[in-house]
Design an enzyme around this catalytic site. Structure first.
Site, mmCIF file in Angstrom:
data_model
loop_
_atom_site.group_PDB
_atom_site.id
_atom_site.type_symbol
_atom_site.label_atom_id
_atom_site.label_comp_id
_atom_site.label_asym_id
_atom_site.label_seq_id
_atom_site.Cartn_x
_atom_site.Cartn_y
_atom_site.Cartn_z
ATOM 1 N N ARG A 1 1.215 -1.501 0.298
ATOM 2 C CA ARG A 1 0.158 -0.566 0.651
ATOM 3 C C ARG A 1 0.733 1.077 0.041
ATOM 4 N NH1 ARG A 1 -2.664 -3.684 2.478
ATOM 5 N NH2 ARG A 1 -4.967 -3.843 1.859
ATOM 6 N N HIS B 1 -0.997 -2.050 -5.185
ATOM 7 C CA HIS B 1 -0.224 -3.472 -5.306
ATOM 8 C C HIS B 1 -0.496 -3.038 -7.173
ATOM 9 C CE1 HIS B 1 0.323 -6.676 -2.272
ATOM 10 N NE2 HIS B 1 -0.775 -7.004 -2.825
ATOM 11 N N HIS C 1 3.190 -12.717 -5.895
ATOM 12 C CA HIS C 1 2.126 -12.662 -4.815
ATOM 13 C C HIS C 1 1.265 -14.386 -5.082
ATOM 14 C CE1 HIS C 1 -1.486 -11.459 -2.046
ATOM 15 N NE2 HIS C 1 -1.150 -10.396 -2.724
ATOM 16 N N GLU D 1 5.347 -12.586 0.534
ATOM 17 C CA GLU D 1 5.767 -11.581 -0.772
ATOM 18 C C GLU D 1 7.036 -11.258 -0.786
ATOM 19 O OE1 GLU D 1 2.156 -8.964 -0.726
ATOM 20 O OE2 GLU D 1 1.299 -10.832 0.260
HETATM 21 C C1 G6D Z 1 -5.440 -8.270 1.616
HETATM 22 O O1 G6D Z 1 -4.194 -6.591 3.138
HETATM 23 C C2 G6D Z 1 -4.728 -7.839 2.111
HETATM 24 C C3 G6D Z 1 -3.314 -7.752 0.600
HETATM 25 O O2 G6D Z 1 -1.847 -7.388 1.888
HETATM 26 C C4 G6D Z 1 -3.666 -8.735 -0.119
HETATM 27 O O3 G6D Z 1 -2.674 -8.422 -0.841
HETATM 28 C C5 G6D Z 1 -4.679 -8.302 -1.092
HETATM 29 O O4 G6D Z 1 -5.710 -8.612 0.161
HETATM 30 C C6 G6D Z 1 -4.578 -10.109 -1.585
HETATM 31 O O5 G6D Z 1 -6.178 -6.556 0.850
#
Ligand code: G6D
Length: 347
Positions: free
Chosen positions: A80, A105, A179, A313
């Site tokens: 984030r 992301h 991921h 990750e």
């Molecule tokens: C949620 O907070 C999590 C993130 O860390 C993750 O990457 C995402 O789901 C897939 O937002």
């Protein structure tokens, strides 16, 4: 060793192909050139039974509609960024606010949702897939024309090496990761709560309610975040630690690694006997234990549920541009970004 190629889908006049790399031990890694997504990894258990150990789908539509980044390369900036804003040399760039008013992301059309060029490379004792993509100046709000290269290399040591390169014609930011959601039980027979994680990390980032780093770096000592001598993931769901609560009953935290390329991350499932050792040159790893998977997905016929998979990750620290004491995600003009993470499977 061999590579099998199969058409996966058509997308806007481009072909999405599934590439399956197979080594001499019958380990298989399948990935597609949409988001460099790893759709399947087949590895043996202690009895030699070969099963899939990652969450994935069999159609592009499912990835486009439902995927919480299953198997994808995330970028330009994984993790984030508060308020979706970065300031470089006095200019503020407004990124997509795709997660509760923050950037996550790489935005709505991040690296995970674009079609990459792919090239197969076969060496004597390994196979490589080289994905390339040009992220144009201003894409998702980021400055600079950024040439990206991601290489997946499978060896006969049952090791998948992921290497990243990036080069921009302007000062920008870059923080990429893969991921994949791992589940070593095989074909999602059980969840990951009884997986044991051993992590060479003494500190982790405190998160606020929006899962943005507060800037505080907390010690793991005497807490459910201490994985130094091994700990079952379920401990993060059985505690009243406020940080496990804020993550949604588990973990969603960046851990600062104390060393690199020395078995710093070890995951083990004693039911199947499968292990995964991860080594990286990155300063941190985000442990996300699938706390928000929910029950709306059908993952190859298995109804999803929280904690059905976990992510490790490897990356820089999220929101580092707003925390000068974090390692920086700034990539200078004409500076070559290079990073390697290795995933070695054992049984
Ligand atoms: C949620 O907070 C999590 C993130 O860390 C993750 O990457 C995402 O789901 C897939 O937002």
């Amino acid at each position: 060793m061999r590579v099998l190629q199969e058409k996966f889908a058509d997308l806007d006049g481009q072909t999405v192909t599934a590439y399956t790399m197979v080594n001499d031990n019958n380990m298989e890694v399948t990935s597609i050139n949409y988001g460099c997504i790893i759709t399947k990894i087949l590895v043996p258990d202690r009895n030699g039974v070969v099963e899939n150990v990652v969450l994935g789908f069999d159609t592009l539509e499912e990835y486009q509609k439902y995927s919480p980044y299953f198997g994808a390369v995330c970028g330009r900036h994984a993790g984030r960024i508060a308020n979706g804003e970065i300031t470089l040399d006095g200019t503020t760039y407004h990124l997509e606010k795709n997660n509760n008013g923050n950037h996550l992301h790489g935005g709505l059309q991040g690296f995970d949702k674009v079609v990459w060029n792919a090239e197969v490379r076969e060496e004597t004792d390994s196979i490589s897939l080289q994905f390339t993509y040009l992220s144009k100046d201003g894409e998702e709000g980021y400055p600079g024309n950024l040439e990206m290269k991601v290489t997946y290399k499978l060896t006969n040591d049952n090791e998948l090496e992921i290497s990243y390169q990036g080069l921009s014609d302007k000062r920008t930011v870059l923080n990429v990761t893969n991921h994949s959601y791992f589940n070593l039980s095989g074909n999602l027979k059980s969840d990951i709560l009884n997986h044991t994680l051993t992590l060479k990390s003494e500190r982790f980032l405190e998160l606020n309610e929006a899962l943005i780093p507060t800037g505080e770096i907390l010690p793991v000592e005497d807490s459910s975040f201490d994985f130094r001598t091994g700990r079952k993931i379920k401990d993060g769901t059985l505690t009243n630690n406020p940080q496990n609560i804020v993550a949604g009953n588990g973990y969603d935290h960046p851990f600062l690694l104390v060393e690199n390329n020395n078995h710093e991350i070890n995951l083990y499932d004693d039911e199947s006997g499968r292990g995964l050792v991860i080594e990286t040159d990155q300063p941190a790893v985000v442990l996300y234990t699938g706390n928000q998977l929910g029950e709306d997905l059908s993952v190859r016929g298995v109804t999803s549920r929280n904690h059905l998979g976990l992510c490790l990750e490897t990356q820089g620290l999220p929101d580092s541009l707003h925390h000068p004491h974090f390692p920086s995600a700034v990539l200078e003009k004409d500076e070559l970004y290079k990073s390697v993470t290795r995933y070695k499977f054992t049984n």
